[in-house]
Design a protein around this motif. Structure first.
Motif, mmCIF file in Angstrom:
data_model
loop_
_atom_site.group_PDB
_atom_site.id
_atom_site.type_symbol
_atom_site.label_atom_id
_atom_site.label_comp_id
_atom_site.label_asym_id
_atom_site.label_seq_id
_atom_site.Cartn_x
_atom_site.Cartn_y
_atom_site.Cartn_z
ATOM 1 N N PHE A 134 48.349 79.793 65.265
ATOM 2 C CA PHE A 134 48.481 79.804 63.809
ATOM 3 C C PHE A 134 48.809 78.410 63.282
ATOM 4 O O PHE A 134 48.226 77.955 62.289
ATOM 5 C CB PHE A 134 49.570 80.787 63.392
ATOM 6 C CG PHE A 134 49.710 80.930 61.900
ATOM 7 C CD1 PHE A 134 48.803 81.676 61.169
ATOM 8 C CD2 PHE A 134 50.751 80.301 61.217
ATOM 9 C CE1 PHE A 134 48.924 81.801 59.788
ATOM 10 C CE2 PHE A 134 50.876 80.417 59.835
ATOM 11 C CZ PHE A 134 49.955 81.172 59.124
ATOM 12 N N VAL A 135 49.711 77.708 63.928
ATOM 13 C CA VAL A 135 50.047 76.342 63.500
ATOM 14 C C VAL A 135 48.825 75.435 63.614
ATOM 15 O O VAL A 135 48.580 74.573 62.751
ATOM 16 C CB VAL A 135 51.219 75.790 64.327
ATOM 17 C CG1 VAL A 135 51.519 74.338 63.933
ATOM 18 C CG2 VAL A 135 52.473 76.644 64.134
ATOM 19 N N ALA A 136 48.022 75.643 64.663
ATOM 20 C CA ALA A 136 46.852 74.798 64.888
ATOM 21 C C ALA A 136 45.823 74.906 63.768
ATOM 22 O O ALA A 136 45.034 73.983 63.562
ATOM 23 C CB ALA A 136 46.200 75.163 66.219
ATOM 24 N N VAL A 137 45.822 76.012 63.035
ATOM 25 C CA VAL A 137 44.890 76.181 61.920
ATOM 26 C C VAL A 137 45.032 75.049 60.907
ATOM 27 O O VAL A 137 44.051 74.629 60.276
ATOM 28 C CB VAL A 137 45.120 77.544 61.236
ATOM 29 C CG1 VAL A 137 44.320 77.656 59.943
ATOM 30 C CG2 VAL A 137 44.752 78.685 62.186
ATOM 31 N N PHE A 138 46.239 74.507 60.777
ATOM 32 C CA PHE A 138 46.529 73.543 59.717
ATOM 33 C C PHE A 138 46.498 72.093 60.194
ATOM 34 O O PHE A 138 46.874 71.185 59.446
ATOM 35 C CB PHE A 138 47.904 73.863 59.109
ATOM 36 C CG PHE A 138 48.003 75.274 58.612
ATOM 37 C CD1 PHE A 138 47.502 75.627 57.368
ATOM 38 C CD2 PHE A 138 48.560 76.262 59.415
ATOM 39 C CE1 PHE A 138 47.565 76.938 56.923
ATOM 40 C CE2 PHE A 138 48.630 77.580 58.978
ATOM 41 C CZ PHE A 138 48.124 77.927 57.726
ATOM 42 N N LEU A 139 46.035 71.866 61.420
ATOM 43 C CA LEU A 139 46.001 70.501 61.949
ATOM 44 C C LEU A 139 44.847 69.675 61.397
ATOM 45 O O LEU A 139 44.862 68.452 61.487
ATOM 46 C CB LEU A 139 45.909 70.538 63.478
ATOM 47 C CG LEU A 139 47.189 70.286 64.260
ATOM 48 C CD1 LEU A 139 46.916 70.346 65.748
ATOM 49 C CD2 LEU A 139 47.839 68.967 63.886
ATOM 50 N N GLY A 140 43.820 70.349 60.870
ATOM 51 C CA GLY A 140 42.697 69.601 60.318
ATOM 52 C C GLY A 140 41.708 69.170 61.379
ATOM 53 O O GLY A 140 41.818 69.502 62.560
ATOM 54 N N ASN A 141 40.725 68.384 60.935
ATOM 55 C CA ASN A 141 39.713 67.867 61.863
ATOM 56 C C ASN A 141 39.483 66.383 61.599
ATOM 57 O O ASN A 141 40.356 65.710 61.029
ATOM 58 C CB ASN A 141 38.413 68.670 61.738
ATOM 59 C CG ASN A 141 37.762 68.545 60.366
ATOM 60 O OD1 ASN A 141 38.300 67.897 59.453
ATOM 61 N ND2 ASN A 141 36.598 69.152 60.198
ATOM 62 N N ASP A 142 38.302 65.879 61.965
ATOM 63 C CA ASP A 142 38.052 64.432 61.879
ATOM 64 C C ASP A 142 38.010 63.905 60.447
ATOM 65 O O ASP A 142 37.991 62.686 60.242
ATOM 66 C CB ASP A 142 36.726 64.095 62.574
ATOM 67 C CG ASP A 142 36.805 64.300 64.073
ATOM 68 O OD1 ASP A 142 37.929 64.484 64.578
ATOM 69 O OD2 ASP A 142 35.748 64.294 64.742
ATOM 70 N N GLU A 143 38.002 64.787 59.460
ATOM 71 C CA GLU A 143 37.952 64.321 58.076
ATOM 72 C C GLU A 143 39.280 63.755 57.599
ATOM 73 O O GLU A 143 39.319 62.976 56.643
ATOM 74 C CB GLU A 143 37.531 65.465 57.143
ATOM 75 C CG GLU A 143 36.065 65.849 57.248
ATOM 76 C CD GLU A 143 35.654 66.797 56.134
ATOM 77 O OE1 GLU A 143 36.485 67.060 55.232
ATOM 78 O OE2 GLU A 143 34.505 67.277 56.161
ATOM 79 N N VAL A 144 40.381 64.174 58.234
ATOM 80 C CA VAL A 144 41.715 63.728 57.823
ATOM 81 C C VAL A 144 42.531 63.370 59.052
ATOM 82 O O VAL A 144 42.255 63.851 60.156
ATOM 83 C CB VAL A 144 42.460 64.813 57.006
ATOM 84 C CG1 VAL A 144 41.753 65.080 55.688
ATOM 85 C CG2 VAL A 144 42.610 66.090 57.816
ATOM 86 N N ALA A 145 43.542 62.542 58.847
ATOM 87 C CA ALA A 145 44.479 62.251 59.924
ATOM 88 C C ALA A 145 45.414 63.451 60.118
ATOM 89 O O ALA A 145 45.585 64.270 59.214
ATOM 90 C CB ALA A 145 45.278 60.991 59.588
#
Length: 473
Positions: A134-145
């Motif tokens: 669940f926490v990993a959902v909010f880590l983002g991807n290559d578009e943001v740091a």
């Protein structure tokens, strides 16, 4: 907001996400290959029977709406497919919102499985995977740091895993305080691995050092996760090394691996961060709202940790958002194993032709060396360990297991290493006996080739036959 992201941790995020996806893949594969016999429509604890008595609010799941073995298989294999896509990096090819939704899919699917999994999914690492996912959902991807607050939440989760486990040991069995638990643990742990015999016979002074080092790693080092670099990296590296030591010494499903995965975001890998745009406002709002929720819910595990009545592996909400963890608050001194046998004899005699069923992971044949299965989880084998501790642990499923063996049920037999009966000739009777197991000595191993020595203790289940099948005089 410049403080919102930590560009230097972009590689840490990438390694964490790919590793977490691998753990997801193993979890879904385990579910896909074992569910039918354990909790399918004719399983040992059928899901349809469970959802009839447990409301959606207490166990939210897709299977509360409808259940069939085919639907479960679709969910499990879909989870495998999505996990494999995440391992391959599909989330990095999607827009930010698409990547978040993609990471949400395995969490929702696995939540649906865990919440109807009953005793087969009562292990702490199930909730740990869900909370991490669940926490990993909010880590983002290559578009943001990577967002700073999400990196903090992952460290906070790792802190609770390690510190909670350390506290439960110090409050539990006195052997942890006397530094003697490893005199017994490698022999009596749920599922020994191929090296566990050798770990058991390490010098006792080294066992004392191991326990003392474990206390330091779990009760002191976790606080260093919140210090500046490179101390935080050193703390995470020490935790990873400790978990790898545990991987070598036993079969603990993916518990050790998910803990290693959790330590990765605290490691700052030496790499130049790519140039990315600032995080969009909607993303910042969503992340901060989720973080506020998780921090608020954290008061429950914190209260549990400081309580004298601390409990292990408990979920405080039906979504498994924030949980408490811990393992081996007490250590068994003696190993017992339930040995299941069948016979095709017309009459169940004590001296009849009883043949032993062989399990994949749990000790059985004394001459068979334990195998390595983790991170794959042999759920029936683990529950058989609990059944040996007390029949009450197996009250909901052991009788049905015996019935399925009497039927030569194909799905059930797939959970075993070997059945002593051909598919078209099931046993007439099945019984279970309790044995005490101990590791052989170096001399006994050389002379007999046996890794275990076992002694009969008592009858666990008397000879049993299917209803309606008469016993001949």
């Amino acid at each position: 907001m410049e403080w919102f992201t930590a560009p230097d941790y972009w590689l840490s995020r990438l390694v964490f996400q790919r590793a977490l996806a691998v753990v997801y893949l193993v979890a879904f594969l385990t579910a896909a290959l074992q569910f039918r016999a354990l909790m399918g429509e004719r399983g040992l604890t059928p899901v349809p029977r469970f959802v009839e008595r447990v409301p959606f609010k207490r166990a939210p799941s897709l299977f509360q709406l409808r259940y069939s073995d085919r639907l479960f298989a679709v969910v499990a294999w879909a989870g495998c497919a999505v996990s494999a896509a995440l391992v391959a990096g599909l989330d990095s090819l999607l827009p930010l919102w698409g990547a978040m939704l993609l990471w949400l899919v395995p969490w929702l699917l696995y939540l649906s499985i865990v919440n109807v999994g009953q005793t087969w999914y009562s292990f702490g690492w199930e909730s740990l995977l869900l909370e991490t996912g669940f926490v990993a959902v909010f880590l983002g991807n290559d578009e943001v740091a990577p967002p700073v607050v999400v990196l903090f939440l992952l460290r906070w989760l790792l802190f609770r895993v390690e510190f909670g486990a350390g506290l439960i040991k110090m409050r539990g069995d006195e052997c942890w305080r006397k530094l003697t638990c490893l005199d017994h643990h490698h022999e009596t742990q749920p599922m020994p691995g191929p090296l566990s015999w050798y770990f058991h016979y390490l010098p006792r002074p080294l066992h004392r050092v191991e326990v003392a080092a474990n206390h330091v790693t779990q009760l002191v080092v976790p606080f260093l996760l919140f210090t500046p670099q490179p101390l935080a990296t050193a703390a995470a590296a020490l935790m990873i090394a400790t978990q790898l030591w545990l991987v070598l010494s036993g079969n603990f499903s993916w518990l050790n691996w998910i803990t290693i995965v959790l330590a990765l975001p605290a490691v700052r890998f030496p790499a130049d961060p790519p140039s990315v745009a600032a995080a969009p406002l909607w993303y910042e709002v969503v992340v901060l709202a989720a973080a506020a929720l998780l921090v608020f819910l954290s008061h429950r595990p914190v209260r549990n940790m400081i309580s004298r009545g601390q409990v292990m592996n408990r979920s405080f909400d039906s979504l498994h958002l924030v949980n408490t963890y811990g393992a081996f608050g007490s250590v068994s001194r003696v190993r017992y194993e339930v040995v299941i046998e069948g016979t095709a004899d017309e009459v169940a005699r004590e001296d009849g032709d009883w043949r032993e069923y062989e399990f994949k992971g749990k000790p059985g044949d004394p001459r068979r060396r334990p195998r390595q299965f983790a991170p794959y989880h042999l759920r029936l084998d683990w529950l058989m360990w609990f059944a040996a501790l007390s029949p009450s642990y197996a009250g909901s499923w052991f009788g049905t297991l015996v019935e399925r063996l009497l039927e030569n049920d194909r799905a059930t037999l797939r959970l075993l290493r070997r059945s002593p009966f051909p598919p078209d000739a099931p046993p007439r009777f099945v019984r279970a006996r309790l044995f005490r197991y101990r590791y052989t000595t170096w001399r006994e191993l050389r002379e007999t080739g046996a890794w275990w020595e076992r002694t009969y203790v008592r009858e666990y289940l008397p000879p049993t036959r299917l209803a309606g099948v008469p016993e001949k005089p």
